[in-house]
Scaffold this motif. Structure first.
Motif, PDB file in Angstrom:
ATOM      1  N   GLN A  36     -84.389 -24.602  70.516  1.00 34.28           N
ATOM      2  CA  GLN A  36     -84.018 -23.914  69.617  1.00 34.28           C
ATOM      3  C   GLN A  36     -82.851 -23.746  69.496  1.00 34.28           C
ATOM      4  O   GLN A  36     -82.250 -23.015  70.913  1.00 34.28           O
ATOM      5  N   ASP A  38     -79.488 -21.103  67.916  1.00 30.87           N
ATOM      6  CA  ASP A  38     -79.366 -20.054  67.167  1.00 30.87           C
ATOM      7  C   ASP A  38     -77.899 -19.649  67.348  1.00 30.87           C
ATOM      8  O   ASP A  38     -76.652 -20.107  67.919  1.00 30.87           O
ATOM      9  N   LEU A  57     -78.693 -18.170  61.619  1.00 25.94           N
ATOM     10  CA  LEU A  57     -79.328 -19.760  61.437  1.00 25.94           C
ATOM     11  C   LEU A  57     -80.049 -20.446  62.841  1.00 25.94           C
ATOM     12  O   LEU A  57     -79.308 -20.532  63.833  1.00 25.94           O
ATOM     13  N   ARG A  58     -81.211 -20.532  62.511  1.00 28.67           N
ATOM     14  CA  ARG A  58     -81.904 -21.469  63.785  1.00 28.67           C
ATOM     15  C   ARG A  58     -82.106 -22.989  63.378  1.00 28.67           C
ATOM     16  O   ARG A  58     -82.355 -23.318  61.783  1.00 28.67           O
ATOM     17  N   SER A  59     -81.450 -23.559  64.083  1.00 32.18           N
ATOM     18  CA  SER A  59     -82.081 -25.127  63.657  1.00 32.18           C
ATOM     19  C   SER A  59     -82.506 -25.520  65.384  1.00 32.18           C
ATOM     20  O   SER A  59     -82.500 -25.358  66.353  1.00 32.18           O
ATOM     21  N   SER A  64     -83.804 -26.473  60.083  1.00 35.37           N
ATOM     22  CA  SER A  64     -82.952 -25.576  59.084  1.00 35.37           C
ATOM     23  C   SER A  64     -83.925 -23.993  59.069  1.00 35.37           C
ATOM     24  O   SER A  64     -84.255 -24.090  58.312  1.00 35.37           O
ATOM     25  N   GLY A  90     -78.554 -27.324  57.459  1.00 43.16           N
ATOM     26  CA  GLY A  90     -77.902 -26.344  57.905  1.00 43.16           C
ATOM     27  C   GLY A  90     -76.370 -26.330  58.136  1.00 43.16           C
ATOM     28  O   GLY A  90     -75.644 -25.309  58.324  1.00 43.16           O
TER      29      GLY A  90
END
Length: 181
Positions: A36, A38, A57-59, A64, A90
Motif C-alpha cells: 500500500q 499512501d 490517497l491510498r494506492s 485507489s 489516483g
C-alpha cells in the motif's frame, strides 16, 4: 461513519500471522499481502493538520481510495470520523487536488494483509519501522481480539504511522523524510 481501531507491535509478521490465525482469535484470511502506498495531502498552510484531520490517497494494485479522517476523539482506543470513496485514477486525482491547492506532504508505504473475525478486520502491517497488527471494528470486539492475542490496553498503540515514524526518527537521530522501503 466512525472508525475504531488500535495497533499492537509485533516482532515479526510470521509470529503475528500465527497469532491472528490461532484458535483463540479465530480469524480467517480476507485479503492477501500487498504493498500500500499512501499520500497525505494538505493545504500550504497545513489547515487539515492544524484541525487534527487528514486527507489520504491510498494506492494498491492499480486501485485507489480517497479517505478523509476527522480529529481523534477521546477514548481508550482510536476513534475518529472517517469517509472513504474508491477513485478511478489516483494519479489524475492528485493532479486535480494539486490544482485546488492541496499538496502531498508525507508519503508512507507498508505491506498489508487482512483477516476477519466476528465484526472486526485484523491487518498485519509490515512497515519500515516494524510490524504492527491493526484491529478495526466495534470497541468490544477490539478489546476481545487484543486479549486473545495476549495483549492488554497498555499495549494499545493509537498513534498514526506518521507519528510513530517521527518518534522512530527522533530516537535514531535522523531527519524524517517519507516513510518508504
Amino acid at each position: 461513519m466512525l472508525e475504531r481501531e488500535i495497533k499492537l507491535r509485533f516482532d515479526s509478521a510470521d509470529f503475528a500471522r500465527q497469532q491472528v490465525l490461532s484458535p483463540e482469535v479465530g480469524a480467517t484470511p480476507l485479503r492477501g499481502r500487498r504493498l500500500q502506498e499512501d499520500c497525505l495531502l494538505d493545504t500550504a498552510d497545513n489547515h487539515l493538520l492544524h484541525c487534527r484531520s487528514a486527507l489520504r490517497l491510498r494506492s494498491e494494485n492499480g486501485r485507489s481510495l480517497l479517505t478523509f479522517k476527522g480529529p481523534v476523539q477521546p477514548s481508550a482506543i482510536k476513534v475518529r470520523e472517517e469517509h472513504e470513496t474508491v477513485v478511478a485514477d489516483g494519479e489524475e486525482l492528485l493532479t486535480i487536488l494539486g490544482e485546488l491547492g492541496l499538496r502531498v506532504w508525507f508519503r508512507y508505504e507498508k505491506y498489508r494483509e487482512e483477516f476477519s473475525a466476528e465484526d472486526i478486520v485484523i491487518a498485519i502491517d509490515e512497515t519500515p519501522i516494524g510490524v504492527f497488527v491493526e484491529i478495526e471494528g466495534s470497541e468490544d470486539h477490539i478489546h476481545r481480539a487484543a486479549q486473545a492475542l495476549g495483549r492488554t490496553s497498555t499495549d494499545y498503540v493509537t498513534a498514526s504511522y506518521r507519528s510513530l515514524y517521527l518518534d522512530h526518527c527522533r530516537a535514531q537521530g535522523v531527519n524524517p523524510a517519507d516513510m518508504l522501503f
